[in-house]
Design a protein around this motif. Structure first.
Motif, short mmCIF file in Angstrom:
data_model
loop_
_atom_site.label_atom_id
_atom_site.label_comp_id
_atom_site.label_asym_id
_atom_site.label_seq_id
_atom_site.Cartn_x
_atom_site.Cartn_y
_atom_site.Cartn_z
N PHE A 112 -29.86 31.06 145.82
CA PHE A 112 -30.73 30.24 146.66
C PHE A 112 -30.40 28.76 146.53
O PHE A 112 -30.39 28.02 147.50
N ALA A 113 -30.15 28.32 145.30
CA ALA A 113 -29.90 26.90 145.05
C ALA A 113 -28.59 26.43 145.69
O ALA A 113 -28.54 25.34 146.27
N LEU A 114 -27.55 27.24 145.60
CA LEU A 114 -26.24 26.81 146.10
C LEU A 114 -26.14 26.88 147.61
O LEU A 114 -25.19 26.36 148.19
N LYS A 115 -27.11 27.50 148.28
CA LYS A 115 -27.09 27.51 149.74
C LYS A 115 -27.28 26.10 150.30
O LYS A 115 -26.86 25.80 151.40
N VAL A 124 -19.64 22.38 142.35
CA VAL A 124 -19.08 22.35 141.00
C VAL A 124 -19.67 21.20 140.19
O VAL A 124 -19.99 21.34 139.01
N LYS A 125 -19.83 20.05 140.83
CA LYS A 125 -20.42 18.89 140.15
C LYS A 125 -21.86 19.19 139.72
O LYS A 125 -22.24 18.90 138.57
N LYS A 126 -22.63 19.77 140.63
CA LYS A 126 -24.01 20.10 140.31
C LYS A 126 -24.09 21.12 139.18
O LYS A 126 -24.91 20.99 138.26
N ILE A 127 -23.24 22.14 139.24
CA ILE A 127 -23.22 23.18 138.21
C ILE A 127 -22.86 22.59 136.85
O ILE A 127 -23.48 22.89 135.83
N THR A 128 -21.84 21.74 136.82
CA THR A 128 -21.38 21.15 135.56
C THR A 128 -22.45 20.26 134.94
O THR A 128 -22.72 20.34 133.73
N VAL A 177 -21.36 32.19 136.02
CA VAL A 177 -21.89 32.92 137.18
C VAL A 177 -22.01 31.99 138.39
O VAL A 177 -21.69 32.37 139.52
N ALA A 178 -22.48 30.76 138.15
CA ALA A 178 -22.64 29.81 139.25
C ALA A 178 -21.29 29.44 139.87
O ALA A 178 -21.19 29.27 141.09
#
Length: 439
Positions: A112-115, A124-128, A177-178
């Motif tokens: 949901f968040a990555l949509k 990738v920046k947000k995940i990191t 996973v992200a």
């Protein structure tokens, strides 16, 4: 077809900005005589766009809130009621569901968040950044620096800091996973079709990642040689008074406490001084399709885990994160989330679960201040003459224990009313004020 009609006919394929532009163009072509109607339509469009932006699956927040509540309950009342505390070895108690439930909801929320992330680079920046935040808070809260709320001292010997607490492990799992989700979202269909193999085909990269992790775990657990090892036991924490013990292993495929491969890997990677010292999905078009996939996987995993456990092939064991334990708790998480989804998002029974939803919206704040005891530590810091004479201990003793004439029942009631209910109300107030703490 007139130009204004062409604009109206294509609105369904336009974004909100294009839609607004279409309204303005259509108005310009027909003159300025209907400015009031156009303004009303503009406001309606803006409200519709805002509603779509803020729409969220309430069951996710309720599930996250339930997990926080379970953590507070088992952490603070588990000492009084051992049956809800962590299983010493094989088996699964209420406390053993907390971490898997956290992992489960993190995984579900990723999609949901990555949509809403515009491109892979931004994703990738947000995940990191989020991973680094979780690692930081994990080390700070669970590395041994804070001894709250019972011990008002703070600080940690870097020689004994715990690098891999619960939050740090969740951070690493989230990161992997992200990233898989971010790099595969463009090659996946927007909806999962019906059919027995549709979920496997649509999420084949996720299944591949899970299968690789499964193979690595199983091969490591049942083939890695575990040699003899030793440790030093310090009496009452005195570093100068220690006795060395040697554990005889020299075998493979052991699932017992002292000689399993999981413990051996932890000791080799992190070092024995840095380990815990007190151990005891999908997006589809309709409700029906979504629930079918969730429940099918949930019950399948649950049944598989029960068979593995009671045939003694692979016992359910939280300390080893055994395959049966992962299946059992993961399956249970899928079933619980499905139940919440039916009750809250499908049937609309939102009111009884609002306090869980509020806690779930501010899960990080309640986790830090409540579950980690930071607020209680602050309150306990104001004492009279001795550290035991503080407000929290006074409330526990005089309002609950003495009234019910039971230390266990009094402790449980204190946890329910002064911690869980308190944080439910506090999270509700913060929600009304629009205050959230997110990573």
């Amino acid at each position: 077809m007139e130009k204004g009609q062409e604009i109206a006919a294509s609105d369904g394929e336009r974004g909100p900005e294009q839609h607004q532009h279409a309204i303005d163009v259509g108005h310009a072509e027909h003159g300025d005589g209907k400015g009031e109607d156009i303004e009303k339509e503009r406001v309606a469009v803006a409200e519709d766009v805002q509603k779509k932006k803020s729409r969220r699956v309430a069951a996710l927040d309720a599930f996250r809130g339930l997990t926080i509540v379970l953590m507070i309950l088992v952490d603070d009342a588990g000492g009084a009621y051992e049956r809800i505390d962590h299983s010493p070895w094989n088996g699964c108690t209420l406390a053993d569901f907390v971490m898997p439930f956290f992992l489960f909801i993190v995984g579900v929320a990723i999609a949901f968040a990555l949509k809403r992330v515009p491109n892979i680079g931004a994703a990738v920046k947000k995940i990191t950044i989020r991973t680094l935040k979780m690692l930081f808070w994990g080390v700070l809260l669970q590395g041994g620096y804070s001894h709250a709320p019972d011990d008002l001292s703070y600080g940690v010997d870097m020689k004994k800091i715990r690098w891999m607490g619960i939050l740090q492990r969740i951070a690493l799992v989230y990161f992997i996973v992200a990233l898989i989700e971010a790099f595969t979202v463009k090659v996946r269909p927007t909806t999962v079709r019906s059919g027995p193999y549709a979920i496997f085909n649509a999420y084949r990269w996720q299944w591949l990642g899970g299968f690789i992790a499964f193979v690595i775990y199983m091969v490591t657990t049942f083939s890695l040689y575990v040699p003899d090892w030793s440790f030093v036991y310090h009496n009452d924490g005195d570093v100068n008074d220690g006795k060395q013990f040697t554990v005889k292993c020299g075998l493979r495929a052991s699932l017992e406490q002292a000689c399993n491969a999981v413990g051996y890997v932890d000791r080799q990677v992190w070092g024995i001084n840095h380990l815990y010292t007190q151990p005891v999905w999908i997006r589809s078009k309709t409700h029906k399709e979504r629930l079918k996939h969730w429940l099918l996987m949930g019950f399948s995993l649950l049944v598989l885990a029960i068979i593995l456990h009671f045939t003694n092939a692979i016992p359910i064991n939280k300390q080893l994160y055994s395959f049966s334990y992962v299946c059992f708790t993961g399956g249970a998480a899928g079933i619980v989330l499905s139940a919440f989804y039916i009750l809250i998002d499908v049937w609309g029974l939102r009111m009884p679960f609002l306090f869980l939803e509020w806690i779930g919206m501010n899960a990080m704040l309640v986790f830090v201040l409540g579950a980690q005891g930071i607020l209680a530590a602050f309150v306990n810091g104001w004492y009279y003459k001795s550290e035991d004479n503080n407000l929290v201990n006074w409330i526990v003793k005089h309002v609950f224990v003495n009234v019910w004439h039971s230390q266990n029942l009094g402790t449980l009631l204190y946890v329910i009313f002064c911690e869980i209910v308190f944080w439910g109300v506090a999270a509700g107030v913060l929600h009304k004020l629009g205050i959230y703490w997110k990573l």
